[in-house]
Design an enzyme around this catalytic site. Structure first.
Site: not given
Ligand code: FAS
Ligand code: PHB
Length: 393
Positions: A76, A204, A296, A300, A388
Site C-alpha cells: 500500500h 481512516y 491500534p 504500531k 506511519y
Molecule cells: P501478544 O499478546 O501477541 O503475545 C503474547 C503471547 O504470550 C500470547 O500468545 C499469550 O498467550 C502468551 N502469554 C501471555 N501470558 C503468558 C504467561 N504467563 N505464560 C506463557 N505465555 C503467556 N496492533 C496493530 O498494529 N494493529 C491492530 O489492529 C491491532 N489490533 C489488536 C487487537 C487486539 C484485541 C489486541 C489485544 C491487540 C491488537 N494489536 C494491534 C496489538 C497486537 O497486534 C500486539 O501489538 C502484538 O500482538 C504484540 O505481540 P506480542 O508482544 O508478541 O504480544
Molecule cells: C487492521 O487491518 O487490523 C488494522 C489496520 C490499521 C490499523 C489498525 C488495524 O491502524
C-alpha cells in the site's frame, strides 16, 4: 523433584515478539525454548494487526520466513483520511519513498510457528503458571507446569514476550519499574468478513457519529472497525448495525463501494497507551506488548514488537559472539527511544480521529483544525507519512 532442562534464551510467549525473536536467534546460532500458556489453535486463531512496516518485512526476510508475505501481502502506497465524509489521500510513496504491506498478524504468526516447528526448537504449549526466578543472577530460571508436572528451564537470559497480561512485567519489583498509562474512553468494535474491500487502500474516517476504519486482509477478505462505547456488548452490534454505521461514517463514495456480508469474527477491544520503563531487569528483557501498548489507530503495536526484537536479538548475538554486553546494557534505552515516538504518533492519530470531545468545546475545534491542517499541508502529511511507514530502527 522437577524435571529440569537448559537453553540459552528462555522466551515466555509465542506471539509475534516471542516467535520472531526465537527465529532470529536461531538464524544466528542461538538456542531458545518458548513457553506458551495457550495451545497452537488458540494462538493461530487470534485476529489482530494488519499493517507491516518495511522494518518488520525486512526482519521477516532476515528470519527466512517472508516468501508467503511477498506472495500474498498487499503493498500500500498510501491511505485515505475521510473527514465527515470528505476524503483526502496521504501519499506515502510520494512523500517518503516508502510503503507498508497489508498482511495479517495471524499469517505472520502461522509463518513463524511453521518455521519454528520445522526444527528450530521447542514451543511448550499449555505451559501454566510460568514463574521467573533469580533474574538478577547470572543463572535465571523459569518454572512452569505442563501435562500435570512441574518443570524448570535454566537459561542465560529470559525474554518476556508474554504480552500485556503476561507474567514477566509483574515479576519486576514495583520500585524498579515506572508505568505510564492513558486509557481512552471508548473501544473499537472490529469485524472480519469474506467480502471484497470497499477501497484498494485503508480509509481512516473521523465523523460526528464516531471513528471508523476500512482495512483488509486480502482482495476477498475485509477488516473493518467502528468506535464504540467502552461498555458496549457485542449483542448490541448486530452485523446490520455495523454495516450501517460504516456507511455513515466512511462517507458516500466509500459507502457505495461497501459489500456487506456475515461477519466471521467480531470483537470489542479497549484502547490504551501504556509504557513500562525500563524494559529490562537483571537478565529479564521485555519485548512487545509486555512492555508497551499503543491504541491500534497508528498500526504500531505489532511493528514495535518487531523493533524491540531487532534490538534484543542484536544485543544477544553480540553477547554470545564477542562477550560484549554493551548492547544489552543499552537495549532498554534504544527500544524506548523508538517506543515513545510510536506512542506519540498513535496518541496523535487517536485523539485526532476519534469522537471524544464535546462538540462545543475548545478541544473539538482543535481537532477539526488539526484535520484541516493535515488535509491542506504537505509538511503535515509528510510528518504523518514518515511515522506511519515506520521511523528508522
Ligand atoms: P501478544 O499478546 O501477541 O503475545 C503474547 C503471547 O504470550 C500470547 O500468545 C499469550 O498467550 C502468551 N502469554 C501471555 N501470558 C503468558 C504467561 N504467563 N505464560 C506463557 N505465555 C503467556 N496492533 C496493530 O498494529 N494493529 C491492530 O489492529 C491491532 N489490533 C489488536 C487487537 C487486539 C484485541 C489486541 C489485544 C491487540 C491488537 N494489536 C494491534 C496489538 C497486537 O497486534 C500486539 O501489538 C502484538 O500482538 C504484540 O505481540 P506480542 O508482544 O508478541 O504480544
Ligand atoms: C487492521 O487491518 O487490523 C488494522 C489496520 C490499521 C490499523 C489498525 C488495524 O491502524
Amino acid at each position: 523433584m522437577a524435571a529440569q532442562s537448559r537453553t540459552q534464551v528462555g522466551i515466555i510467549g509465542a506471539g509475534p515478539a516471542g516467535l520472531l525473536l526465537a527465529r532470529l536467534l536461531k538464524v544466528h546460532g542461538i538456542d531458545s525454548v518458548i513457553l506458551e500458556q495457550r495451545d497452537r489453535t488458540y494462538v493461530e486463531g487470534r485476529i489482530r494487526a494488519g499493517v507491516l512496516e518495511q522494518g518488520m518485512v525486512a526482519l521477516m526476510e532476515e528470519a527466512g520466513v517472508a516468501d508467503r508475505l511477498h506472495r500474498e501481502g498487499l503493498v500500500h502506497d498510501g491511505v485515505e483520511i475521510a473527514v465527515r465524509g470528505r476524503p483526502f489521500r496521504i501519499d506515502f510513496r510520494g512523500l517518503t519513498g516508502k510503503a507498508v504491506v497489508v498482511y495479517g498478524q495471524t499469517e505472520v504468526t502461522k509463518d513463524l510457528i511453521t518455521a519454528r516447528l520445522a526444527g528450530d526448537g521447542p514451543i511448550v504449549w499449555n505451559a501454566d503458571d510460568v514463574a521467573l526466578h533469580d533474574v538478577e543472577s547470572a543463572r535465571p530460571l523459569l518454572s512452569y507446569h505442563c501435562e500435570g508436572e512441574r518443570r524448570e528451564l535454566a537459561c542465560d537470559f529470559i525474554a518476556g514476550c508474554d504480552g500485556f497480561h503476561g507474567a514477566s512485567r509483574p515479576s519486576i519489583p514495583a520500585d524498579k519499574i515506572a508505568i505510564y498509562e492513558r486509557v481512552y474512553p471508548f473501544g473499537w468494535l472490529g469485524i472480519l468478513a469474506d467480502v471484497p474491500p470497499c477501497s484498494h487502500e485503508l480509509i481512516y474516517a473521523s465523523h460526528e457519529r464516531g471513528f471508523a476504519l476500512a482495512s483488509m486482509r486480502s482482495h476477498t477478505r475485509s477488516r473493518y472497525y467502528v468506535q464504540c462505547n467502552l461498555d458496549d456488548e457485542l449483542d448490541a452490534w448486530p452485523d446490520a448495525r455495523v454495516w450501517d454505521e460504516l456507511k455513515l461514517r466512511l462517507g458516500e463514495r466509500a459507502a457505495a463501494q461497501i459489500t456487506t456480508g456475515p461477519s466471521i469474527e467480531k470483537s470489542i477491544a479497549p484502547l490504551r497507551s501504556f509504557v513500562a520503563a525500563p524494559m529490562r531487569h537483571g537478565r529479564l528483557f521485555l519485548a512487545g506488548d509486555a512492555a508497551h501498548i499503543v491504541p491500534p489507530t497508528g498500526a504500531k503495536g505489532l511493528n514495535l514488537a518487531a523493533s524491540d526484537v531487532h534490538y534484543l536479538c542484536r544485543a544477544l548475538v553480540a553477547h554470545y559472539r564477542t562477550g560484549s554486553d554493551a548492547l544489552l546494557e543499552r537495549y532498554s534505552d534504544m527500544a524506548l527511544a523508538r517506543v515513545w515516538k510510536a506512542e506519540r504518533f498513535s496518541w496523535w492519530m487517536t485523539t485526532m480521529l476519534h469522537n471524544l470531545y464535546d462538540p462545543t468545546s475548545f478541544e473539538a475545534q482543535m481537532q477539526l483544525a488539526e484535520l484541516e491542517y493535515l488535509a491542506a499541508s504537505q509538511a503535515a502529511q509528510t510528518a504523518m507519512a514518515e511515522n506511519y511507514v515506520g521511523l528508522p530502527y
